[in-house]
Write a protein that holds these residues in place. Structure first.
Motif, PDB file in Angstrom:
ATOM      1  N   GLY A  12     -18.038   6.056 -25.102  1.00 12.32           N
ATOM      2  CA  GLY A  12     -19.138   4.473 -24.930  1.00 12.32           C
ATOM      3  C   GLY A  12     -18.909   4.269 -23.479  1.00 12.32           C
ATOM      4  O   GLY A  12     -20.140   3.312 -23.275  1.00 12.32           O
ATOM      5  N   ALA A  13     -17.742   4.696 -22.729  1.00 17.89           N
ATOM      6  CA  ALA A  13     -17.998   4.213 -21.167  1.00 17.89           C
ATOM      7  C   ALA A  13     -19.273   4.452 -21.056  1.00 17.89           C
ATOM      8  O   ALA A  13     -19.842   3.693 -19.219  1.00 17.89           O
ATOM      9  CB  ALA A  13     -16.513   4.370 -20.927  1.00 17.89           C
ATOM     10  N   ALA A 152     -19.761  -1.328 -27.760  1.00 15.52           N
ATOM     11  CA  ALA A 152     -20.679  -0.827 -29.004  1.00 15.52           C
ATOM     12  C   ALA A 152     -21.967  -1.539 -28.149  1.00 15.52           C
ATOM     13  O   ALA A 152     -23.600  -1.398 -29.647  1.00 15.52           O
ATOM     14  CB  ALA A 152     -20.352  -1.926 -29.571  1.00 15.52           C
ATOM     15  N   ARG A 153     -22.482  -2.581 -27.938  1.00  8.78           N
ATOM     16  CA  ARG A 153     -23.785  -2.715 -27.539  1.00  8.78           C
ATOM     17  C   ARG A 153     -24.472  -1.986 -27.284  1.00  8.78           C
ATOM     18  O   ARG A 153     -25.854  -1.947 -27.185  1.00  8.78           O
ATOM     19  CB  ARG A 153     -23.850  -3.837 -26.753  1.00  8.78           C
ATOM     20  CG  ARG A 153     -25.118  -4.757 -26.088  1.00  8.78           C
ATOM     21  CD  ARG A 153     -26.268  -5.300 -27.501  1.00  8.78           C
ATOM     22  NE  ARG A 153     -26.083  -6.461 -28.130  1.00  8.78           N
ATOM     23  CZ  ARG A 153     -26.401  -6.458 -28.770  1.00  8.78           C
ATOM     24  NH1 ARG A 153     -27.554  -6.103 -29.749  1.00  8.78           N
ATOM     25  NH2 ARG A 153     -26.200  -8.033 -29.501  1.00  8.78           N
ATOM     26  N   ARG A 154     -24.334  -0.972 -26.232  1.00 10.30           N
ATOM     27  CA  ARG A 154     -25.051   0.082 -25.284  1.00 10.30           C
ATOM     28  C   ARG A 154     -25.145   0.922 -26.474  1.00 10.30           C
ATOM     29  O   ARG A 154     -26.656   1.407 -26.923  1.00 10.30           O
ATOM     30  CB  ARG A 154     -23.852   0.482 -24.185  1.00 10.30           C
ATOM     31  CG  ARG A 154     -23.876  -0.120 -23.038  1.00 10.30           C
ATOM     32  CD  ARG A 154     -23.183   0.462 -21.949  1.00 10.30           C
ATOM     33  NE  ARG A 154     -22.115  -0.263 -20.652  1.00 10.30           N
ATOM     34  CZ  ARG A 154     -21.531  -0.652 -19.806  1.00 10.30           C
ATOM     35  NH1 ARG A 154     -20.978   0.778 -20.598  1.00 10.30           N
ATOM     36  NH2 ARG A 154     -21.347  -1.465 -18.673  1.00 10.30           N
ATOM     37  N   ARG A 155     -24.780   0.986 -27.417  1.00  8.60           N
ATOM     38  CA  ARG A 155     -24.553   2.375 -28.608  1.00  8.60           C
ATOM     39  C   ARG A 155     -25.675   1.955 -29.056  1.00  8.60           C
ATOM     40  O   ARG A 155     -26.288   2.496 -29.635  1.00  8.60           O
ATOM     41  CB  ARG A 155     -23.374   2.241 -29.098  1.00  8.60           C
ATOM     42  CG  ARG A 155     -23.463   3.557 -30.481  1.00  8.60           C
ATOM     43  CD  ARG A 155     -24.390   4.795 -29.446  1.00  8.60           C
ATOM     44  NE  ARG A 155     -24.536   5.787 -30.376  1.00  8.60           N
ATOM     45  CZ  ARG A 155     -24.583   6.835 -30.328  1.00  8.60           C
ATOM     46  NH1 ARG A 155     -26.043   7.395 -29.459  1.00  8.60           N
ATOM     47  NH2 ARG A 155     -25.188   7.612 -31.389  1.00  8.60           N
ATOM     48  N   TYR A 156     -25.690   0.610 -29.586  1.00  3.50           N
ATOM     49  CA  TYR A 156     -26.821  -0.289 -30.366  1.00  3.50           C
ATOM     50  C   TYR A 156     -27.750   0.388 -29.961  1.00  3.50           C
ATOM     51  O   TYR A 156     -29.074   0.166 -30.879  1.00  3.50           O
ATOM     52  CB  TYR A 156     -26.300  -1.224 -30.822  1.00  3.50           C
ATOM     53  CG  TYR A 156     -27.152  -2.232 -31.733  1.00  3.50           C
ATOM     54  CD1 TYR A 156     -27.476  -1.678 -33.225  1.00  3.50           C
ATOM     55  CD2 TYR A 156     -28.022  -3.341 -31.096  1.00  3.50           C
ATOM     56  CE1 TYR A 156     -27.992  -2.842 -33.824  1.00  3.50           C
ATOM     57  CE2 TYR A 156     -28.622  -3.844 -31.656  1.00  3.50           C
ATOM     58  CZ  TYR A 156     -28.446  -3.953 -33.288  1.00  3.50           C
ATOM     59  OH  TYR A 156     -29.634  -3.796 -33.824  1.00  3.50           O
ATOM     60  N   GLN A 169     -21.768  -4.914 -35.527  1.00  4.71           N
ATOM     61  CA  GLN A 169     -20.002  -3.958 -36.083  1.00  4.71           C
ATOM     62  C   GLN A 169     -19.206  -3.468 -36.478  1.00  4.71           C
ATOM     63  O   GLN A 169     -18.041  -2.729 -36.175  1.00  4.71           O
ATOM     64  CB  GLN A 169     -19.574  -5.728 -37.320  1.00  4.71           C
ATOM     65  CG  GLN A 169     -19.748  -7.272 -36.084  1.00  4.71           C
ATOM     66  CD  GLN A 169     -19.617  -7.933 -38.000  1.00  4.71           C
ATOM     67  OE1 GLN A 169     -20.092  -8.011 -39.422  1.00  4.71           O
ATOM     68  NE2 GLN A 169     -18.889  -9.140 -36.592  1.00  4.71           N
ATOM     69  N   THR A 170     -20.421  -2.947 -37.238  1.00  2.80           N
ATOM     70  CA  THR A 170     -19.314  -1.638 -37.031  1.00  2.80           C
ATOM     71  C   THR A 170     -19.675   0.074 -36.420  1.00  2.80           C
ATOM     72  O   THR A 170     -18.778   0.436 -36.321  1.00  2.80           O
ATOM     73  CB  THR A 170     -20.823  -0.644 -38.407  1.00  2.80           C
ATOM     74  OG1 THR A 170     -20.561  -2.024 -39.738  1.00  2.80           O
ATOM     75  CG2 THR A 170     -20.480   0.675 -39.068  1.00  2.80           C
ATOM     76  N   ILE A 175     -15.684   2.643 -32.958  1.00  7.93           N
ATOM     77  CA  ILE A 175     -15.658   2.834 -31.259  1.00  7.93           C
ATOM     78  C   ILE A 175     -14.082   1.837 -31.003  1.00  7.93           C
ATOM     79  O   ILE A 175     -13.088   3.257 -30.553  1.00  7.93           O
ATOM     80  CB  ILE A 175     -16.209   1.996 -30.048  1.00  7.93           C
ATOM     81  CG1 ILE A 175     -17.406   2.317 -30.246  1.00  7.93           C
ATOM     82  CG2 ILE A 175     -15.588   1.801 -29.172  1.00  7.93           C
ATOM     83  CD1 ILE A 175     -18.694   2.036 -29.066  1.00  7.93           C
ATOM     84  N   GLU A 176     -13.334   1.113 -31.919  1.00  7.51           N
ATOM     85  CA  GLU A 176     -11.947   1.125 -31.009  1.00  7.51           C
ATOM     86  C   GLU A 176     -11.806   1.659 -32.065  1.00  7.51           C
ATOM     87  O   GLU A 176     -10.185   2.002 -31.845  1.00  7.51           O
ATOM     88  CB  GLU A 176     -12.237  -0.696 -31.905  1.00  7.51           C
ATOM     89  CG  GLU A 176     -12.525  -1.352 -30.950  1.00  7.51           C
ATOM     90  CD  GLU A 176     -12.190  -2.830 -31.592  1.00  7.51           C
ATOM     91  OE1 GLU A 176     -12.307  -3.264 -32.803  1.00  7.51           O
ATOM     92  OE2 GLU A 176     -13.134  -4.086 -30.762  1.00  7.51           O
TER      93      GLU A 176
END
Length: 223
Positions: A12-13, A152-156, A169-170, A175-176
């Motif tokens: 996700g980077a 995560a926000r980018r993926r969302y 959150q999921t 990702i983590e």
């Protein structure tokens, strides 16, 4: 001698997006190694092989023919002759790819192709272990990262743009978890190469990152 750029970093980077854009600007070939692993994951999914069943994954991976070609300047990932570009970016495929990618037999098959691609052309390659294992002699190495919250926000947002539902959150938890697996696997763990330049994109726009890395490539190429 070919000129190679290695871009590593966590899930996700934005490695693929950035590498593809920079390659286009500098007229280099972009090799998306993550897409190759995702193609292997898609194969396992279609063959109904549980990713945790290592022995069966090893057995089946021998029958997956994964290659990369270019059509009208666009990278096409072929799985047993089929263009599977449209099936590689789902969360399920990404999760399976993370589970099976540490398996030595899987990595060996794909790394051989990656090295072959890089040996004959000026290219930018991104993944988890490009600078440390696949292209240890790359003229420029970059470690691209961002906070797990930002990734995560980018993926969302990416899912939302496609009209797909997602829970922030999921996504962040996934990702983590993927970061931990990638960094602690026995074979080729995710880590920053000693001579890699760290680029944290948490507070940067895509255009800013592209500009910074494009300039790094130009300077490195001249040197």
């Amino acid at each position: 001698m070919s000129y190679n750029v290695a871009i590593d970093g966590p899930a996700g980077a934005g490695k693929s997006t950035i590498a593809k854009a920079v390659a286009g600007k500098l007229e280099m070939v972009y090799v998306d190694t993550g897409a190759m692993y995702r193609a292997m994951a898609l194969y396992m999914l279609r063959e109904q092989v549980p990713p945790q069943d290592t022995e069966k994954v090893i057995e089946k991976c021998r029958y997956a023919d994964i290659t990369i070609s270019y059509e009208d300047g666009i990278q096409v990932v072929l799985l047993n002759g089929e263009n599977v570009n449209d099936f590689l970016r789902t969360e399920e495929v990404g999760h399976i790819a993370s589970v099976i990618s540490p398996i030595p037999e899987v990595r060996k098959k794909l790394v051989e192709l990656q090295k072959e691609l890089a040996s004959g052309t000026d290219c930018i390659m991104d993944g988890r272990d490009i600078g440390t294992c696949v292209l240890p002699n790359a003229q420029l190495k970059i470690y691209l990262t961002a906070s797990s919250r930002v990734r995560a926000r980018r993926r969302y947002d990416e899912l939302a743009a496609k009209g797909e539902a997602g829970d922030l959150q999921t996504i962040q938890a996934d990702i983590e978890e993927r970061d931990y697996r990638d960094m602690h696997r026995e074979v080729s763990p995710l880590k920053r190469a000693e001579d890699a330049v760290l680029v944290d994109t948490s507070d940067m726009s895509i255009d800013e990152v592209i500009a910074v890395i494009s300039e790094m490539c130009r300077r490195s190429r001249k040197a």
